[in-house]
Design an enzyme around this catalytic site. Structure first.
Site, PDB file in Angstrom:
ATOM      1  CD  GLU A  89      20.296  12.040 -12.661  1.00 34.28           C
ATOM      2  OE1 GLU A  89      20.877  13.037 -12.181  1.00 34.28           O
ATOM      3  OE2 GLU A  89      19.278  12.110 -13.363  1.00 34.28           O
ATOM      4  N   GLY A 145      24.212  15.248 -11.269  1.00 32.85           N
ATOM      5  CA  GLY A 145      23.901  15.032 -12.668  1.00 32.85           C
ATOM      6  C   GLY A 145      23.700  16.350 -13.391  1.00 32.85           C
ATOM      7  NE  ARG A 183      13.126  -7.271 -25.989  1.00 33.54           N
ATOM      8  CZ  ARG A 183      13.269  -7.782 -24.782  1.00 33.54           C
ATOM      9  NH1 ARG A 183      13.991  -7.156 -23.893  1.00 33.54           N
ATOM     10  NH2 ARG A 183      12.714  -8.912 -24.454  1.00 33.54           N
ATOM     11  CG  HIS A 222      12.977   4.618 -23.363  1.00 31.05           C
ATOM     12  ND1 HIS A 222      13.556   4.286 -22.158  1.00 31.05           N
ATOM     13  CD2 HIS A 222      12.720   5.947 -23.298  1.00 31.05           C
ATOM     14  CE1 HIS A 222      13.621   5.354 -21.395  1.00 31.05           C
ATOM     15  NE2 HIS A 222      13.135   6.384 -22.065  1.00 31.05           N
ATOM     16  N   GLY A 273      36.899  12.829 -16.048  1.00 28.96           N
ATOM     17  CA  GLY A 273      37.809  13.962 -15.975  1.00 28.96           C
ATOM     18  C   GLY A 273      37.801  14.617 -14.607  1.00 28.96           C
ATOM     19  CG  HIS A 278      35.533  12.595 -20.001  1.00 29.10           C
ATOM     20  ND1 HIS A 278      36.851  12.813 -20.324  1.00 29.10           N
ATOM     21  CD2 HIS A 278      35.164  13.629 -19.204  1.00 29.10           C
ATOM     22  CE1 HIS A 278      37.255  13.931 -19.749  1.00 29.10           C
ATOM     23  NE2 HIS A 278      36.251  14.447 -19.061  1.00 29.10           N
TER      24      HIS A 278
END
Length: 148
Positions: free
Chosen positions: A64, A84, A93, A91, A110, A108
């Site tokens: 994030e 966000g 590994r 996940h 936009g 994308h």
């Protein structure tokens, strides 16, 4: 053609980590090209879960942080800001030590939303996590969309 409205300045991005979770987890912005931004994070006691593996939540913080910063570099920051909306992670590994490196690429970009594909890999280059981040582009002075 470059994705960036503002050319990434790695020193400035790293300076923004001061006094944030990014500083605590040793997130470092390391590279960019015309279509991606790269950062890494320590894999150590700060980012481990109780069994000595990289905590999935720490991987999401890296994803994030990277994707939100990438969105910021794609907007007119005198008119908009980014938040966000949704993040997910698969996940794949476990990692125990070293650094995990994440590369964000646009899916994308936009006017009101951005979607980023973020791939995390260990020091050996093997994929450890795939994340997708959706970011809202919000006009300055407006509240971000409500999260129900």
């Amino acid at each position: 053609m470059s994705l960036w409205r503002q050319t990434p300045d790695l020193d400035s991005l790293n300076a923004l980590q001061k006094n944030t979770i990014g500083e605590r987890l040793d997130i470092r912005f390391e590279a960019f090209d015309e279509q991606s931004l790269t950062a890494s994070m320590a894999v150590d006691a700060r980012t481990h879960q109780p069994y000595g593996l990289l905590h999935g939540g720490a991987s999401v913080v890296l994803a994030e942080s990277l994707g939100s910063s990438a969105s910021y570099l794609c907007i007119d920051s005198s008119r908009f800001y980014c938040v966000g909306l949704e993040v997910n992670a698969n996940h794949l590994r476990g990692l125990r030590s070293g650094r995990v490196t994440a590369v964000a690429r646009p899916v994308h970009v936009g006017r009101t939303t951005h979607v980023w594909d973020i791939r995390l890999s260990g020091d050996d280059g093997k994929l450890s996590c795939i994340s997708r981040l959706t970011v809202a582009v919000v006009p300055l002075g407006e509240q971000p969309p409500a999260r129900d």
